[in-house]
Motif scaffolding. Structure first.
Motif, PDB file in Angstrom:
ATOM      1  N   GLY A 182      30.338 -12.580 119.367  1.00 50.78           N
ATOM      2  CA  GLY A 182      31.107 -13.744 119.773  1.00 50.78           C
ATOM      3  C   GLY A 182      30.871 -14.029 121.239  1.00 50.78           C
ATOM      4  O   GLY A 182      30.290 -15.045 121.610  1.00 50.78           O
ATOM      5  N   ILE A 183      31.285 -13.130 122.061  1.00 53.74           N
ATOM      6  CA  ILE A 183      31.142 -13.294 123.504  1.00 53.74           C
ATOM      7  C   ILE A 183      30.545 -12.014 124.080  1.00 53.74           C
ATOM      8  O   ILE A 183      30.926 -10.914 123.680  1.00 53.74           O
ATOM      9  N   GLN A 184      29.607 -12.181 124.986  1.00 54.93           N
ATOM     10  CA  GLN A 184      29.079 -11.026 125.699  1.00 54.93           C
ATOM     11  C   GLN A 184      29.192 -11.260 127.188  1.00 54.93           C
ATOM     12  O   GLN A 184      28.793 -12.308 127.688  1.00 54.93           O
ATOM     13  N   LEU A 185      29.730 -10.293 127.892  1.00 53.13           N
ATOM     14  CA  LEU A 185      29.696 -10.313 129.347  1.00 53.13           C
ATOM     15  C   LEU A 185      28.760  -9.197 129.768  1.00 53.13           C
ATOM     16  O   LEU A 185      28.935  -8.041 129.364  1.00 53.13           O
ATOM     17  N   ARG A 186      27.729  -9.569 130.520  1.00 54.93           N
ATOM     18  CA  ARG A 186      26.716  -8.585 130.894  1.00 54.93           C
ATOM     19  C   ARG A 186      26.713  -8.390 132.402  1.00 54.93           C
ATOM     20  O   ARG A 186      26.319  -9.281 133.141  1.00 54.93           O
ATOM     21  N   GLY A 187      27.174  -7.253 132.825  1.00 49.66           N
ATOM     22  CA  GLY A 187      27.140  -6.898 134.244  1.00 49.66           C
ATOM     23  C   GLY A 187      27.808  -7.926 135.128  1.00 49.66           C
ATOM     24  O   GLY A 187      27.299  -8.277 136.188  1.00 49.66           O
ATOM     25  N   VAL A 188      28.960  -8.431 134.689  1.00 52.15           N
ATOM     26  CA  VAL A 188      29.609  -9.504 135.440  1.00 52.15           C
ATOM     27  C   VAL A 188      30.378  -8.954 136.639  1.00 52.15           C
ATOM     28  O   VAL A 188      31.231  -8.080 136.504  1.00 52.15           O
ATOM     29  N   VAL A 189      30.007  -9.466 137.804  1.00 48.64           N
ATOM     30  CA  VAL A 189      30.675  -9.103 139.050  1.00 48.64           C
ATOM     31  C   VAL A 189      31.300 -10.366 139.613  1.00 48.64           C
ATOM     32  O   VAL A 189      30.687 -11.430 139.557  1.00 48.64           O
ATOM     33  N   LYS A 190      32.535 -10.251 140.083  1.00 48.51           N
ATOM     34  CA  LYS A 190      33.135 -11.390 140.774  1.00 48.51           C
ATOM     35  C   LYS A 190      33.714 -10.914 142.093  1.00 48.51           C
ATOM     36  O   LYS A 190      34.557 -10.032 142.129  1.00 48.51           O
ATOM     37  N   ARG A 191      33.214 -11.528 143.151  1.00 49.59           N
ATOM     38  CA  ARG A 191      33.731 -11.208 144.480  1.00 49.59           C
ATOM     39  C   ARG A 191      34.424 -12.427 145.058  1.00 49.59           C
ATOM     40  O   ARG A 191      33.952 -13.548 144.895  1.00 49.59           O
ATOM     41  N   TYR A 192      35.558 -12.189 145.722  1.00 48.21           N
ATOM     42  CA  TYR A 192      36.208 -13.240 146.508  1.00 48.21           C
ATOM     43  C   TYR A 192      36.107 -12.773 147.954  1.00 48.21           C
ATOM     44  O   TYR A 192      36.903 -11.954 148.381  1.00 48.21           O
ATOM     45  N   GLY A 193      35.096 -13.257 148.673  1.00 50.58           N
ATOM     46  CA  GLY A 193      34.876 -12.759 150.026  1.00 50.58           C
ATOM     47  C   GLY A 193      34.566 -11.276 149.948  1.00 50.58           C
ATOM     48  O   GLY A 193      33.678 -10.856 149.226  1.00 50.58           O
ATOM     49  N   ALA A 194      35.324 -10.470 150.678  1.00 51.91           N
ATOM     50  CA  ALA A 194      35.072  -9.035 150.687  1.00 51.91           C
ATOM     51  C   ALA A 194      35.734  -8.348 149.498  1.00 51.91           C
ATOM     52  O   ALA A 194      35.412  -7.217 149.163  1.00 51.91           O
ATOM     53  N   GLN A 195      36.668  -9.070 148.855  1.00 49.03           N
ATOM     54  CA  GLN A 195      37.397  -8.454 147.745  1.00 49.03           C
ATOM     55  C   GLN A 195      36.604  -8.533 146.454  1.00 49.03           C
ATOM     56  O   GLN A 195      35.995  -9.563 146.152  1.00 49.03           O
ATOM     57  N   VAL A 196      36.596  -7.454 145.699  1.00 43.70           N
ATOM     58  CA  VAL A 196      35.901  -7.434 144.423  1.00 43.70           C
ATOM     59  C   VAL A 196      36.931  -7.504 143.309  1.00 43.70           C
ATOM     60  O   VAL A 196      37.777  -6.629 143.174  1.00 43.70           O
ATOM     61  N   ALA A 197      36.873  -8.586 142.528  1.00 40.95           N
ATOM     62  CA  ALA A 197      37.838  -8.752 141.434  1.00 40.95           C
ATOM     63  C   ALA A 197      37.329  -8.107 140.153  1.00 40.95           C
ATOM     64  O   ALA A 197      38.099  -7.582 139.366  1.00 40.95           O
ATOM     65  N   LEU A 198      36.018  -8.156 139.938  1.00 39.93           N
ATOM     66  CA  LEU A 198      35.413  -7.536 138.755  1.00 39.93           C
ATOM     67  C   LEU A 198      34.202  -6.735 139.196  1.00 39.93           C
ATOM     68  O   LEU A 198      33.352  -7.245 139.924  1.00 39.93           O
ATOM     69  N   ARG A 199      34.111  -5.486 138.723  1.00 41.76           N
ATOM     70  CA  ARG A 199      33.036  -4.598 139.170  1.00 41.76           C
ATOM     71  C   ARG A 199      32.069  -4.323 138.036  1.00 41.76           C
ATOM     72  O   ARG A 199      32.113  -3.269 137.412  1.00 41.76           O
ATOM     73  N   GLY A 200      31.197  -5.260 137.739  1.00 43.43           N
ATOM     74  CA  GLY A 200      30.173  -5.024 136.726  1.00 43.43           C
ATOM     75  C   GLY A 200      30.737  -4.871 135.331  1.00 43.43           C
ATOM     76  O   GLY A 200      30.633  -3.818 134.709  1.00 43.43           O
ATOM     77  N   LEU A 201      31.335  -5.932 134.827  1.00 46.10           N
ATOM     78  CA  LEU A 201      32.006  -5.888 133.534  1.00 46.10           C
ATOM     79  C   LEU A 201      30.983  -5.999 132.397  1.00 46.10           C
ATOM     80  O   LEU A 201      30.162  -6.903 132.378  1.00 46.10           O
ATOM     81  N   ALA A 240      33.016 -19.103 138.797  1.00 45.59           N
ATOM     82  CA  ALA A 240      31.622 -18.747 138.564  1.00 45.59           C
ATOM     83  C   ALA A 240      31.413 -17.279 138.905  1.00 45.59           C
ATOM     84  O   ALA A 240      31.944 -16.799 139.906  1.00 45.59           O
ATOM     85  N   PRO A 241      30.655 -16.545 138.084  1.00 47.94           N
ATOM     86  CA  PRO A 241      30.426 -15.128 138.402  1.00 47.94           C
ATOM     87  C   PRO A 241      29.528 -14.976 139.629  1.00 47.94           C
ATOM     88  O   PRO A 241      28.659 -15.819 139.872  1.00 47.94           O
ATOM     89  N   SER A 242      29.762 -13.923 140.407  1.00 49.61           N
ATOM     90  CA  SER A 242      28.890 -13.634 141.546  1.00 49.61           C
ATOM     91  C   SER A 242      27.584 -13.025 141.050  1.00 49.61           C
ATOM     92  O   SER A 242      26.522 -13.252 141.611  1.00 49.61           O
ATOM     93  N   GLU A 243      27.678 -12.218 139.988  1.00 51.07           N
ATOM     94  CA  GLU A 243      26.499 -11.619 139.364  1.00 51.07           C
ATOM     95  C   GLU A 243      26.758 -11.556 137.868  1.00 51.07           C
ATOM     96  O   GLU A 243      27.899 -11.575 137.427  1.00 51.07           O
ATOM     97  N   GLY A 244      25.674 -11.413 137.097  1.00 52.66           N
ATOM     98  CA  GLY A 244      25.822 -11.181 135.666  1.00 52.66           C
ATOM     99  C   GLY A 244      25.747 -12.447 134.832  1.00 52.66           C
ATOM    100  O   GLY A 244      25.609 -13.545 135.366  1.00 52.66           O
ATOM    101  N   GLU A 245      25.822 -12.259 133.523  1.00 50.62           N
ATOM    102  CA  GLU A 245      25.652 -13.362 132.583  1.00 50.62           C
ATOM    103  C   GLU A 245      26.770 -13.348 131.540  1.00 50.62           C
ATOM    104  O   GLU A 245      27.314 -12.298 131.225  1.00 50.62           O
ATOM    105  N   ILE A 246      27.078 -14.545 131.022  1.00 49.16           N
ATOM    106  CA  ILE A 246      28.046 -14.653 129.935  1.00 49.16           C
ATOM    107  C   ILE A 246      27.395 -15.418 128.789  1.00 49.16           C
ATOM    108  O   ILE A 246      26.796 -16.476 129.003  1.00 49.16           O
ATOM    109  N   TRP A 247      27.483 -14.859 127.600  1.00 50.30           N
ATOM    110  CA  TRP A 247      26.859 -15.463 126.424  1.00 50.30           C
ATOM    111  C   TRP A 247      27.915 -15.691 125.356  1.00 50.30           C
ATOM    112  O   TRP A 247      28.793 -14.852 125.154  1.00 50.30           O
TER     113      TRP A 247
END
Lengths: 360, 299
Positions: A19-38, A70-77
């Motif tokens: 259904g949904i794949q999150l591949r290595g999703v990183v989200k940063r807000y400035g210096a803060q990291v909200a998601l660490r490689g999901l 938008a993710p800082s890194e990674g892909e969503i399928w």
């Protein structure tokens, strides 16, 4: 939109079944990291819960799938199509917002019709789909009302109908019951699960309420500090928590510092209790309902400091030398409840003594 | 027809009249103020517009000549249309600038920075209106900042006079003067908007522009119309700005009125004033429905 023709670069036949794949999703807000490689794979058609305390990244994850972040890194399928590069209105995803975000200047029918209008669905077709969608949430007689004339629960159902009328591949729900009182919340939990079974769409549900997650979800991802701590069915997550955080967050639990060797845990007071597999310094976790309380003959002895009648069970707090906090025991047989001040003995089956890694 | 069987005994007429009047007593100050400072002057203007000026003095002789005269001079009629055109264009530009500003301020600016920015919008009001208009002369004039800049950068070699004394200059200054009215009014209605609705609209397949047009604009319509009225109506009556920066090319209907009164043609001036007033009243009547939003959306 589901009809978007995928370009060769953005398709992956292998992922089409997911259904949904999150591949290595990183989200940063400035210096803060909200998601660490999901890394997350949500099955087509399942009711999936993202559960965690505020700030764990669950809402960010939802917004990433919805396209509002938008993710800082990674892909969503989604169903084999890469979507993280698409704007929100081009994704096969619809959202039920926490505040419902109904359009106050339109009646219920026009609210539900809005998405179809944007897709230029012919009038006759859209009228039929709006009727179906309203019937699905039990509001077929409320089409002419304005949102302000509806109760909170009804507004919430309009929000669900409005999102589902577009037949999305994925329905995102952002704490949709957060603003409602307990009774209504429980009723709508049942309704949402029924709706899910009826439409077969993948539901991704964000909540910080473990009971809500347990009562509806096929699988739960327990999140903490931008990571998935554990992924599993409600039963797995409850019975076999993988970390102290998960054990603590879901349900009530007792923790003991212990040294484990060959199915026996040595506690700080010197008592030896049965437990599951593991070795070395660890944390032993036992659920309150797994503990048997007797006058003597158990593994740990202690004194009853509090008994609380909670309706379907009695909660007994027992002070012991084996743990800092009193051990909590749930007793369903009212005749077996000891008096405050009684000396008691506690025991449990080896399978109920869960050995967890010793980290906070 | 049946007569009510037992009609209660009625109090003496004088007494009933007394209590009746007493219940309206609270309105007396308002009635006096409104009457003295609004109705009486308006009555005088109305009377003047239907009287005649002979040898610089007003003669109480009822006539429609003043209105006939205005519409018989083509230059006046042209000025009237030009005034409408200038007011429309200025309002469109002022609101066109104020809307994005208010949108940005209420949606993207952190709360603690909003007040300072709003104060910056209001600051010009602390300065005299006249001063603000005159200061544009020093920007647009032949020895103004703009010409100096153009010469300094080598784009032109001689000072240009095209910036001043025509309609574009009038429109520019009017936009500058009335932008704050539009921005403040729009901000106050945008501030209460739930931005999640735009997200929801986009989630349901609307493009950002569709979301604004179909979801935001209908909900702030009263504020939008108030803003338009606040900008458009005062501009219709403007006469100082066109006089100072507009020269002969930028004359507006306000200047005509001033000219009539300065030439002691009071009755003709009064007629033109009433024409504007009537137009505005008509405009407000059209917009009246959009402005009353007390029971909007069945709340």
């Amino acid at each position: 939109m589901t009809t978007t023709v995928p370009t060769p670069i953005d398709t992956d036949p292998a992922a089409a079944t997911a259904g949904i794949q999150l591949r290595g999703v990183v989200k940063r807000y400035g210096a803060q990291v909200a998601l660490r490689g999901l890394e997350l794979e949500i099955r087509d058609g399942e009711f999936f819960c993202l559960l965690g305390p505020s700030g764990c990244g669950k809402t960010t994850t939802l917004n990433l799938i919805g396209g509002f972040v938008a993710p800082s890194e990674g892909e969503i399928w989604i169903r084999g199509q890469r979507i993280d590069t698409l704007p929100p209105h081009r994704r096969p995803v619809n959202t039920v917002f926490q505040s419902y975000a109904l359009f106050p200047h339109m009646n219920v029918r026009d609210n539900v019709r809005f998405g179809l209008k944007m897709d230029r669905v012919p009038r006759a077709d859209s009228t039929r789909r709006v009727d179906e969608s309203l019937a699905l949430v039990g509001l077929e007689d409320f089409g002419d009302r304005m949102p302000a004339q509806l109760s909170g629960g009804q507004q919430q159902r309009v929000a669900v109908a409005r999102a589902l009328v577009k037949r999305p591949a994925v329905l995102l729900l952002d704490e949709p019951l957060g603003a409602l009182d307990l009774k209504l919340r429980q009723r709508l939990q049942i309704e949402l699960a029924q709706i899910h079974r009826g439409v077969g769409t993948t539901f991704v549900y964000v909540t910080h309420d473990q009971e809500e997650a347990m009562s509806m979800a096929d699988r739960i991802a327990v999140m903490n500090d931008g990571r998935v701590e554990q992924l599993g069915t409600p039963e797995e997550v409850y019975r076999r928590p993988s970390s102290r955080f998960v054990a603590d967050f879901i349900g009530d639990s007792n923790f003991f510092s212990a040294t484990v060797d060959g199915g026996i845990a040595a506690l700080v007071d010197g008592s030896r209790v049965p437990c599951g597999a593991g070795s070395g310094g660890a944390v032993l976790m036992v659920r309150p309902e797994a503990i048997r309380i007797d006058a003597g003959g158990g593994s740990i002895s202690g004194r009853v400091v509090q008994t609380s009648f909670l309706g379907s069970f009695v909660r007994v707090a027992v002070e012991t030398a084996a743990s800092e906090a009193p051990v909590i025991v749930a007793i369903h047989d009212e005749a077996a409840v000891p008096q405050v001040g009684d000396g008691v003995s506690l025991r449990w089956h080896a399978a109920d003594g869960i050995v967890l890694e010793d980290r906070e | 027809m049946t007569v009510a069987a037992a009609e209660p005994p009625r109090a003496p007429l004088a007494q009933r009249l007394g209590t009746h009047l007493a219940s309206y007593g609270g309105f007396i100050p308002a009635i006096v103020l409104l009457g003295l400072f609004f109705l009486v002057p308006l009555g005088i203007v109305v009377c003047y517009s239907f009287w005649e000026t002979i040898d610089y003095s007003v003669v109480h002789h009822w006539t429609l000549d003043n209105y006939h005269y205005f519409f018989s001079v083509s230059a006046y009629v042209t000025t009237m249309w030009a005034t409408l055109w200038v007011a429309l264009v200025s309002t469109a530009i002022a609101i066109g600038l104020a809307f994005p500003f208010a949108y940005w301020l209420s949606r993207y600016v952190p709360r603690r920075l909003r007040l300072p920015l709003l104060v910056l919008v209001i600051v010009p009001f602390w300065t005299s209106y006249l001063l603000r208009v005159y200061s544009w002369l020093t920007i647009l004039g032949e020895k103004g900042v703009l010409n100096r800049l153009l010469q300094w950068t080598g784009i032109t070699h001689h000072p240009l006079s095209v910036f001043l004394y025509d309609r574009p200059a009038v429109i520019l200054v009017l936009v500058y003067l009335y932008f704050p009215f539009g921005a403040l009014t729009l901000y106050s209605s945008l501030e209460r908007f739930d931005w999640n609705q735009l997200r929801a609209a986009m989630d349901l397949g609307a493009s950002p522009l569709q979301a604004i047009v179909r979801i935001l604009v209908p909900q702030i319509r009263p504020g939008l119309i108030t803003a338009i009225i606040f900008v458009f109506i005062p501009i219709l009556g403007e006469y100082l700005t066109p006089q100072i920066v507009g020269g002969t090319g930028g004359v507006m209907i306000g200047n005509l009125i001033v000219n009539f009164f300065q030439a002691a043609e009071y009755t003709r001036g009064a007629a033109v004033s009433l024409l504007i007033a009537a137009f505005i009243v008509g405009l407000l009547a059209v917009f009246r429905k959009s402005l009353s939003s007390a029971d909007a959306y069945g709340a």
